[in-house]
Design a protein around this motif. Structure first.
Motif, PDB file in Angstrom:
ATOM      1  N   CYS A   1     -48.089  94.992 -24.009  1.00  0.00           N
ATOM      2  CA  CYS A   1     -48.735  95.170 -25.326  1.00  0.00           C
ATOM      3  C   CYS A   1     -49.771  94.084 -25.595  1.00  0.00           C
ATOM      4  CB  CYS A   1     -47.687  95.223 -26.437  1.00  0.00           C
ATOM      5  SG  CYS A   1     -46.596  93.791 -26.477  1.00  0.00           S
ATOM      6  N   LEU A   2     -49.614  92.897 -24.967  1.00  0.00           N
ATOM      7  CA  LEU A   2     -50.594  91.819 -25.157  1.00  0.00           C
ATOM      8  C   LEU A   2     -51.912  92.137 -24.461  1.00  0.00           C
ATOM      9  CD1 LEU A   2     -48.295  88.689 -24.619  1.00  0.00           C
ATOM     10  CD2 LEU A   2     -49.173  89.569 -26.793  1.00  0.00           C
ATOM     11  N   LEU A   3     -51.837  93.057 -23.511  1.00  0.00           N
ATOM     12  CA  LEU A   3     -53.055  93.463 -22.789  1.00  0.00           C
ATOM     13  C   LEU A   3     -53.734  94.643 -23.476  1.00  0.00           C
ATOM     14  CD1 LEU A   3     -51.728  93.180 -19.115  1.00  0.00           C
ATOM     15  CD2 LEU A   3     -53.147  91.544 -20.368  1.00  0.00           C
ATOM     16  N   GLY A   4     -53.228  94.991 -24.645  1.00  0.00           N
ATOM     17  CA  GLY A   4     -53.847  96.085 -25.399  1.00  0.00           C
ATOM     18  C   GLY A   4     -53.297  97.454 -25.049  1.00  0.00           C
ATOM     19  N   GLN A   5     -52.216  97.496 -24.290  1.00  0.00           N
ATOM     20  CA  GLN A   5     -51.662  98.810 -23.944  1.00  0.00           C
ATOM     21  C   GLN A   5     -50.793  99.323 -25.099  1.00  0.00           C
ATOM     22  OE1 GLN A   5     -49.887  98.608 -20.047  1.00  0.00           O
ATOM     23  NE2 GLN A   5     -51.697  97.625 -19.208  1.00  0.00           N
ATOM     24  N   PRO A   6     -50.958 100.597 -25.473  1.00  0.00           N
ATOM     25  CA  PRO A   6     -50.260 101.129 -26.655  1.00  0.00           C
ATOM     26  C   PRO A   6     -48.814 101.503 -26.337  1.00  0.00           C
ATOM     27  CG  PRO A   6     -51.660 102.815 -25.695  1.00  0.00           C
ATOM     28  CD  PRO A   6     -51.855 101.582 -24.846  1.00  0.00           C
ATOM     29  N   VAL A   7     -47.999 100.474 -26.088  1.00  0.00           N
ATOM     30  CA  VAL A   7     -46.622 100.708 -25.640  1.00  0.00           C
ATOM     31  C   VAL A   7     -45.585 100.254 -26.662  1.00  0.00           C
ATOM     32  CG1 VAL A   7     -47.072 100.651 -23.148  1.00  0.00           C
ATOM     33  CG2 VAL A   7     -46.709  98.501 -24.374  1.00  0.00           C
ATOM     34  N   ARG A   8     -46.027  99.769 -27.836  1.00  0.00           N
ATOM     35  CA  ARG A   8     -45.054  99.308 -28.823  1.00  0.00           C
ATOM     36  C   ARG A   8     -44.302 100.492 -29.431  1.00  0.00           C
ATOM     37  NH1 ARG A   8     -46.174  95.621 -33.123  1.00  0.00           N
ATOM     38  NH2 ARG A   8     -44.341  94.477 -32.464  1.00  0.00           N
ATOM     39  N   TYR A   9     -43.225 100.192 -30.134  1.00  0.00           N
ATOM     40  CA  TYR A   9     -42.376 101.256 -30.701  1.00  0.00           C
ATOM     41  C   TYR A   9     -43.179 102.228 -31.562  1.00  0.00           C
ATOM     42  CZ  TYR A   9     -42.633  98.743 -35.100  1.00  0.00           C
ATOM     43  OH  TYR A   9     -43.106  98.152 -36.231  1.00  0.00           O
ATOM     44  N   ASP A  10     -44.246 101.734 -32.218  1.00  0.00           N
ATOM     45  CA  ASP A  10     -45.020 102.591 -33.122  1.00  0.00           C
ATOM     46  C   ASP A  10     -46.300 103.124 -32.474  1.00  0.00           C
ATOM     47  OD1 ASP A  10     -46.413 100.244 -32.880  1.00  0.00           O
ATOM     48  OD2 ASP A  10     -46.517  99.789 -35.021  1.00  0.00           O
TER      49      ASP A  10
ATOM     50  N   GLY B   1     -39.271 105.903 -24.982  1.00  0.00           N
ATOM     51  CA  GLY B   1     -40.576 106.543 -25.185  1.00  0.00           C
ATOM     52  C   GLY B   1     -41.459 105.784 -26.154  1.00  0.00           C
ATOM     53  N   VAL B   2     -42.642 106.323 -26.362  1.00  0.00           N
ATOM     54  CA  VAL B   2     -43.591 105.812 -27.371  1.00  0.00           C
ATOM     55  C   VAL B   2     -44.054 107.013 -28.194  1.00  0.00           C
ATOM     56  CG1 VAL B   2     -45.776 104.639 -27.768  1.00  0.00           C
ATOM     57  CG2 VAL B   2     -44.432 104.074 -25.730  1.00  0.00           C
ATOM     58  N   PRO B   3     -43.820 107.015 -29.491  1.00  0.00           N
ATOM     59  CA  PRO B   3     -43.070 106.032 -30.273  1.00  0.00           C
ATOM     60  C   PRO B   3     -41.567 106.122 -29.981  1.00  0.00           C
ATOM     61  CG  PRO B   3     -43.676 107.880 -31.674  1.00  0.00           C
ATOM     62  CD  PRO B   3     -44.313 108.136 -30.338  1.00  0.00           C
ATOM     63  N   ARG B   4     -40.819 105.132 -30.459  1.00  0.00           N
ATOM     64  CA  ARG B   4     -39.368 105.088 -30.216  1.00  0.00           C
ATOM     65  C   ARG B   4     -38.704 104.366 -31.383  1.00  0.00           C
ATOM     66  NH1 ARG B   4     -41.952 101.773 -26.665  1.00  0.00           N
ATOM     67  NH2 ARG B   4     -41.711  99.520 -26.960  1.00  0.00           N
ATOM     68  N   PRO B   5     -37.413 104.546 -31.535  1.00  0.00           N
ATOM     69  CA  PRO B   5     -36.706 103.805 -32.584  1.00  0.00           C
ATOM     70  C   PRO B   5     -36.727 102.308 -32.238  1.00  0.00           C
ATOM     71  CG  PRO B   5     -35.307 105.527 -31.624  1.00  0.00           C
ATOM     72  CD  PRO B   5     -36.517 105.428 -30.769  1.00  0.00           C
ATOM     73  N   THR B   6     -36.768 101.460 -33.252  1.00  0.00           N
ATOM     74  CA  THR B   6     -36.770 100.011 -32.967  1.00  0.00           C
ATOM     75  C   THR B   6     -35.389  99.563 -32.495  1.00  0.00           C
ATOM     76  OG1 THR B   6     -36.262  99.532 -35.269  1.00  0.00           O
ATOM     77  CG2 THR B   6     -38.581  99.493 -34.646  1.00  0.00           C
ATOM     78  N   ILE B   7     -35.397  98.501 -31.693  1.00  0.00           N
ATOM     79  CA  ILE B   7     -34.140  97.927 -31.194  1.00  0.00           C
ATOM     80  C   ILE B   7     -34.103  96.443 -31.565  1.00  0.00           C
ATOM     81  CG2 ILE B   7     -33.718  99.564 -29.318  1.00  0.00           C
ATOM     82  CD1 ILE B   7     -35.121  97.742 -27.392  1.00  0.00           C
ATOM     83  N   ARG B   8     -32.908  95.871 -31.534  1.00  0.00           N
ATOM     84  CA  ARG B   8     -32.789  94.440 -31.862  1.00  0.00           C
ATOM     85  C   ARG B   8     -31.557  93.855 -31.182  1.00  0.00           C
ATOM     86  NH1 ARG B   8     -31.178  94.506 -38.286  1.00  0.00           N
ATOM     87  NH2 ARG B   8     -29.278  95.729 -38.130  1.00  0.00           N
ATOM     88  N   LEU B   9     -31.498  92.515 -31.194  1.00  0.00           N
ATOM     89  CA  LEU B   9     -30.353  91.820 -30.604  1.00  0.00           C
ATOM     90  C   LEU B   9     -29.263  91.697 -31.661  1.00  0.00           C
ATOM     91  CD1 LEU B   9     -32.210  88.926 -28.717  1.00  0.00           C
ATOM     92  CD2 LEU B   9     -31.273  91.026 -27.718  1.00  0.00           C
ATOM     93  N   MET B  10     -28.019  91.928 -31.225  1.00  0.00           N
ATOM     94  CA  MET B  10     -26.921  91.916 -32.184  1.00  0.00           C
ATOM     95  C   MET B  10     -25.633  91.401 -31.532  1.00  0.00           C
ATOM     96  SD  MET B  10     -26.288  95.221 -34.520  1.00  0.00           S
ATOM     97  CE  MET B  10     -24.705  95.371 -35.252  1.00  0.00           C
TER      98      MET B  10
ATOM     99  N   ILE C   1     -50.319  91.235 -14.074  1.00  0.00           N
ATOM    100  CA  ILE C   1     -49.363  92.283 -13.711  1.00  0.00           C
ATOM    101  C   ILE C   1     -48.714  92.694 -15.033  1.00  0.00           C
ATOM    102  CG2 ILE C   1     -47.352  92.879 -12.307  1.00  0.00           C
ATOM    103  CD1 ILE C   1     -49.784  91.896 -10.653  1.00  0.00           C
ATOM    104  N   SER C   2     -49.033  93.898 -15.460  1.00  0.00           N
ATOM    105  CA  SER C   2     -48.631  94.349 -16.795  1.00  0.00           C
ATOM    106  C   SER C   2     -47.241  95.003 -16.747  1.00  0.00           C
ATOM    107  CB  SER C   2     -49.691  95.363 -17.249  1.00  0.00           C
ATOM    108  OG  SER C   2     -49.204  96.160 -18.258  1.00  0.00           O
ATOM    109  N   ILE C   3     -46.354  94.532 -17.619  1.00  0.00           N
ATOM    110  CA  ILE C   3     -44.994  95.086 -17.632  1.00  0.00           C
ATOM    111  C   ILE C   3     -44.534  95.292 -19.072  1.00  0.00           C
ATOM    112  CG2 ILE C   3     -42.557  94.639 -17.043  1.00  0.00           C
ATOM    113  CD1 ILE C   3     -43.566  93.055 -14.657  1.00  0.00           C
ATOM    114  N   CYS C   4     -44.048  96.485 -19.361  1.00  0.00           N
ATOM    115  CA  CYS C   4     -43.374  96.733 -20.634  1.00  0.00           C
ATOM    116  C   CYS C   4     -41.929  97.107 -20.309  1.00  0.00           C
ATOM    117  CB  CYS C   4     -44.035  97.869 -21.417  1.00  0.00           C
ATOM    118  SG  CYS C   4     -43.060  98.277 -22.894  1.00  0.00           S
ATOM    119  N   PRO C   5     -40.999  96.187 -20.514  1.00  0.00           N
ATOM    120  CA  PRO C   5     -39.609  96.473 -20.135  1.00  0.00           C
ATOM    121  C   PRO C   5     -39.016  97.660 -20.902  1.00  0.00           C
ATOM    122  CG  PRO C   5     -39.914  94.127 -20.527  1.00  0.00           C
ATOM    123  CD  PRO C   5     -41.168  94.796 -20.973  1.00  0.00           C
TER     124      PRO C   5
END
Ligand code: SF4
Length: 318
Positions: A14-23, A54-63, A43-47
Motif C-alpha cells: 500500500c505504501l507503493l500506491g497499490q490499492p490493496v487496503r481493506y477499503d 479480498g479488496v475490499p475486506r472486513p477490517t482485522i485487528r490484534l486481540m 519487492i512489493s508485498i501485501c500480507p
C-alpha cells in the motif's frame, strides 16, 4: 542474486500506491515513491491479500494476549486469520533472504513494526504494545535485515541510518556471494572503519578483536558473529558530536598534504557543522575534494565518505 546492482528492499504494497487496503485505498508514500525508487529495487508485498483476503475486506485487528495476540475480524471475532498469516509470514520471510531492507506500514495489525494496538479479550482498552503478525515473524527470521516503518523515515537521522544499513547489507551479501575468506573479511572491516566508529568506537574495537586471529578459526561461524554485531551497532543513532570526532580523525590524514589555509577552511567547515549551521554533506564534500587532490588509497575506500548515492540527498539535512 547480484546481477542487479540496486539493493532489493521489501515494501508494504500500500505504501507503493497499490490499492490493496481493506477499503480499496492505498497509502502512497512520497519519499519512498520519489527519491528512493530510483536507487532501490522494491519487492512489493501485501500480507493480507497474500493470505487470500479480498479488496475490499472486513477490517482485522490484534486481540488477546499482548505477547501472542490473535489476528481477528473487528466486527466478527470468529474470523481468525492468525494461523494463515503466521504460515504466510514464515514462508515469505524465508524466501526473501536476499533482501537488504524492508519498509513496513505503521499501525497495521499485519505490517506494523511496533506500537500496534492490541485489544483485550473483550475488544476494548487497546495497548500500543504489539507488532503486526507478518512484521514480527519477518524480523524474527531475518535478524540482520534493516527494517523501518514509513513514519519513522520522516526522521532524517533514522532515514540516513536505515539507508546506510541497506547498503552495508548489500555489500555483505556480495562478499558472501563471492566467497568469503580471511582477506576479504578484513578488507570489509577496514573499509567500514569510520562508518562503525561514528556509531560506536567500542564496537569497532570489539569487531577488530573478533578478526584479530583468523587462523584455525571457523570463518563461517565467525563471520556470522561479525555481521550480527556490525548490523546491531549500525542501528545506534549517530550524534553530531560523533560525526565531528570521525571528521577530525579523517582530517588527520591530510595534515601533511594540505596547507594552513586549507586546514583552516576544513576545520571551519567541521566547526560550523558541529554548531548545527551547516549539514554533514558540507565537511564531507570538502574532505572528498582534498582526497581527490591528495590521493590516499586508504581513505578513498572508506565507506563513511561514500555510504550511499549522493542523489538521495540524505546528508543534506543531518
Ligand atoms: S498495511 Fe500491509 S496488509 Fe495492510 S494493506 Fe498495506 S501492505 Fe496490505
Amino acid at each position: 542474486m547480484l546481477d542487479n546492482p540496486l539493493p532489493k528492499v521489501g515494501v508494504s504494497a500500500c505504501l507503493l500506491g497499490q490499492p490493496v487496503r481493506y477499503d480499496g485505498g492505498h497509502k502512497r508514500d512520497t519519499f519512498i515513491m520519489g527519491p528512493l525508487s530510483e536507487h532501490l529495487e522494491f519487492i512489493s508485498i501485501c500480507p493480507e491479500t497474500g493470505i487470500g483476503l479480498g479488496v475490499p475486506r472486513p477490517t482485522i485487528r490484534l486481540m488477546g494476549n499482548i505477547e501472542h495476540p490473535r489476528l481477528v475480524g473487528t466486527a466478527d471475532t470468529s474470523m481468525d486469520v492468525t494461523d494463515k498469516m503466521e504460515a504466510y509470514a514464515e514462508q515469505q520471510s524465508r524466501q526473501l533472504n536476499n533482501l537488504c531492507g524492508y519498509i513496513l506500514k505503521k499501525d497495521s495489525p499485519s505490517c506494523g513494526m511496533e506500537r500496534v494496538k492490541v485489544f483485550n479479550a473483550s475488544g476494548k482498552n487497546p495497548a500500543r504494545k504489539g507488532s503486526g503478525i507478518f512484521a514480527r515473524i519477518l524480523m524474527q527470521n531475518n535478524p540482520l535485515l534493516p527494517v523501518e516503518e514509513e513514519g519513522r523515515l520522516n526522521d532524517v537521522v533514522l532515514r540516513e541510518n536505515f539507508i546506510n544499513r541497506i547498503y552495508v547489507l548489500q555489500r555483505w551479501h556480495r562478499l558472501l556471494w563471492n566467497g568469503i575468506n580471511a582477506a576479504s573479511l578484513i578488507e570489509f572491516h577496514t573499509v567500514h572503519k569510520y562508518l562503525v566508529m561514528a556509531h560506536s568506537q567500542a564496537s569497532y574495537q570489539r569487531l577488530g578483536r573478533l578478526l584479530s586471529d583468523l587462523s584455525h578459526r571457523d570463518l563461517e561461524l565467525l563471520s556470522q558473529d561479525y555481521i550480527a554485531e556490525l548490523m546491531h551497532t549500525l542501528k545506534r543513532r549517530v550524534t553530531r558530536q560523533r560525526h565531528v570526532n570521525v571528521l577530525q580523525h579523517i582530517m588527520g590524514y591530510l595534515k601533511k598534504s594540505i596547507d594552513s589555509d586549507d586546514k583552516a577552511e576544513l576545520s571551519g567547515a567541521i566547526a560550523s557543522y558541529r554548531r548545527g549551521e551547516t549539514p554533514l554533506i558540507v565537511p564531507i564534500t570538502l574532505l572528498r575534494h582534498y582526497f581527490r587532490r591528495h590521493h590516499d588509497a586508504y581513505m578513498e575506500r572508506q565507506i563513511y565518505l561514500w555510504p550511499h548515492p549522493d542523489k538521495l540527498g540524505l546528508r543534506n539535512s543531518i
